[in-house]
Write an enzyme that holds these catalytic residues in place. Structure first.
Site, PDB file in Angstrom:
ATOM      1  N   ASP A  51       0.878  -1.170  -0.082  1.00  0.00           N
ATOM      2  CA  ASP A  51       0.103  -0.061  -0.032  1.00  0.00           C
ATOM      3  C   ASP A  51       0.764   1.213  -0.047  1.00  0.00           C
ATOM      4  O   ASP A  51       2.137   1.286  -0.493  1.00  0.00           O
ATOM      5  CB  ASP A  51      -1.019  -0.009   1.004  1.00  0.00           C
ATOM      6  N   HIS A  59       2.053   1.838  -3.002  1.00  0.00           N
ATOM      7  CA  HIS A  59       1.387   2.927  -3.874  1.00  0.00           C
ATOM      8  C   HIS A  59       1.760   4.528  -3.772  1.00  0.00           C
ATOM      9  O   HIS A  59       1.116   5.116  -4.093  1.00  0.00           O
ATOM     10  CB  HIS A  59      -0.136   2.802  -3.077  1.00  0.00           C
TER      11      HIS A  59
END
Length: 401
Positions: A216, A239
């Site tokens: 993430d 991310h």
């Protein structure tokens, strides 16, 4: 643009305290043994309690070895500076059902704390990741964070490794003057919700020369975060570095004072991102600056997304009421995995203001053609190199991911 302070006074204080230590509380003196069957939870708590009440600087030592550790809260206030040196591997229970809270190792209410050592906090998250259903529903199961810092002031975290956390690797909440340096964070790129370092309602947070590979956001910045520096960070997979998401909940506090510099992103889903939910309560995010960033095959390298709505969780598509202002992106270079190398998709109700874009050189070599920019509800100040041309089409529409 403000200057980055790499060596705040808190680091100097902690260094001085570490050189003056006289009390060492080795967990093996409190009954801890090695081996994967050895549970050191009580030994660690006992060592912490003795070190915490010492009037001189103290250290809790976890020597080399592999140890089982259940959920633990190491709580202050302590009477002097305190260091926890972890040179071994700590293993969390693999089954998340054995853990009852949202934190595996938590430091709470401590001043002048150092967490150091060559050791590893192994969250053993593989089993838990299959139980993560946050992409399907909002009332999802809360899984434990590897390391929590709650109301910690004047702290230093250095050299440790966080491995395979069940949820976030590190969570920083209500902290002041806390620095992370030479930290390693590792999890597979497909591990869900494993943000590297999440910051919320804290001030004076520094992340320096740290490597983050996760599933993430490498670093995520929540509401109420102020005066943060991120420098020398390598990110990927992951991310990217994200402000937000903001505006999902009522009564969120402003985000202000972020400086990201000299970072490298490799193969990340996003690069430098500011994201807010549509139909949000009122809020602000300002004084955010990103400079000297190297990109290698990064999706959405520069993105302001004020229609952030993952997995269609939004009940309304009304414009975001988070006001974004005083933002700059300078000397951003490398390659993009998506054609829209620069996306500035601001709120139609509160357009972004004081946005500066300078010296952008981002290449895309996909079948659609060269890199492009996407702009809405913003009139940035543009200078230096423009590759791609910035805001060449004012009619472009926002993206959401």
């Amino acid at each position: 643009m403000g200057k980055i302070s790499i060596l705040p006074a808190a680091i100097a204080l902690l260094f001085f305290a570490s050189t003056a230590r006289s009390l060492v509380c080795d967990i093996t003196k409190y009954g801890a043994g090695g081996g994967t069957s050895s549970d050191i939870t009580q030994a660690l708590v006992s060592a912490w309690k003795e070190a915490c009440v010492a009037t001189e600087p103290s250290k809790v030592l976890v020597p080399a070895g592999t140890y089982v550790l259940r959920e633990v809260v190491l709580e202050g206030p302590c009477k002097s500076s305190i260091e926890v040196q972890v040179d071994g591997t700590l293993q969390a229970p693999a089954d998340p059902a054995q853990m009852k809270t949202d934190g595996w190792v938590a430091f709470r209410g401590v001043d002048l704390l150092t967490l150091s050592g060559s050791g590893t906090f192994d969250g053993q998250g593989k089993t838990a990741w299959t139980k993560n259903d946050c992409n399907l529903k909002t009332d999802c199961v809360t899984l434990p964070i590897n390391i929590r810092f709650d109301s910690v002031t004047n702290g230093m975290v250095k050299d440790i490794t966080s491995l395979d956390s069940k949820q976030f690797h590190v969570n920083v909440l209500n902290c002041k003057n806390l620095t992370f340096q030479h930290v390693t964070i590792t999890a597979p790129g497909d591990s869900p919700n494993t943000d590297g370092i999440h910051i919320g309602r804290s001030t004076g947070i520094n992340i320096i020369d740290t490597g983050i590979k996760t599933g993430d956001d490498c670093i995520s910045i929540g509401d109420g975060s102020e005066q943060m520096t991120i420098t020398g960070v390598t990110c990927g997979p992951g991310h990217g570095i994200s402000v937000g998401s903001l505006g999902k909940y009522p009564n969120e506090q402003p985000v202000t004072g972020l400086h990201v510099k000299n970072c490298t992103m490799t193969g990340t889903m996003n690069g430098l991102r500011i994201k807010t939910w549509p139909a949000s309560p009122a809020g602000t995010a300002s004084d955010m600056h990103f400079e000297d960033i190297t990109l290698d095959n990064v999706g959405n390298p520069v993105i302001i997304d004020q229609q952030y709505c993952p997995w269609n969780q939004c009940k309304s598509q009304a414009p975001s009421q988070i006001k974004i202002s005083n933002v700059s992106f300078s000397r951003i270079r490398g390659t993009s995995s998506t054609q829209a190398a620069v996306t500035l998709a601001c709120s139609s109700r509160l357009p972004c203001t004081e946005v500066e874009i300078s010296d952008i050189d981002i290449a895309y070599h996909g079948p659609e053609g060269p890199a492009t920019s996407v702009c809405s509800n913003v009139k940035p100040t543009i200078s230096g190199k423009q590759n791609p041309a910035i805001c060449a089409s004012a009619a472009a529409s926002p993206v959401s991911q």
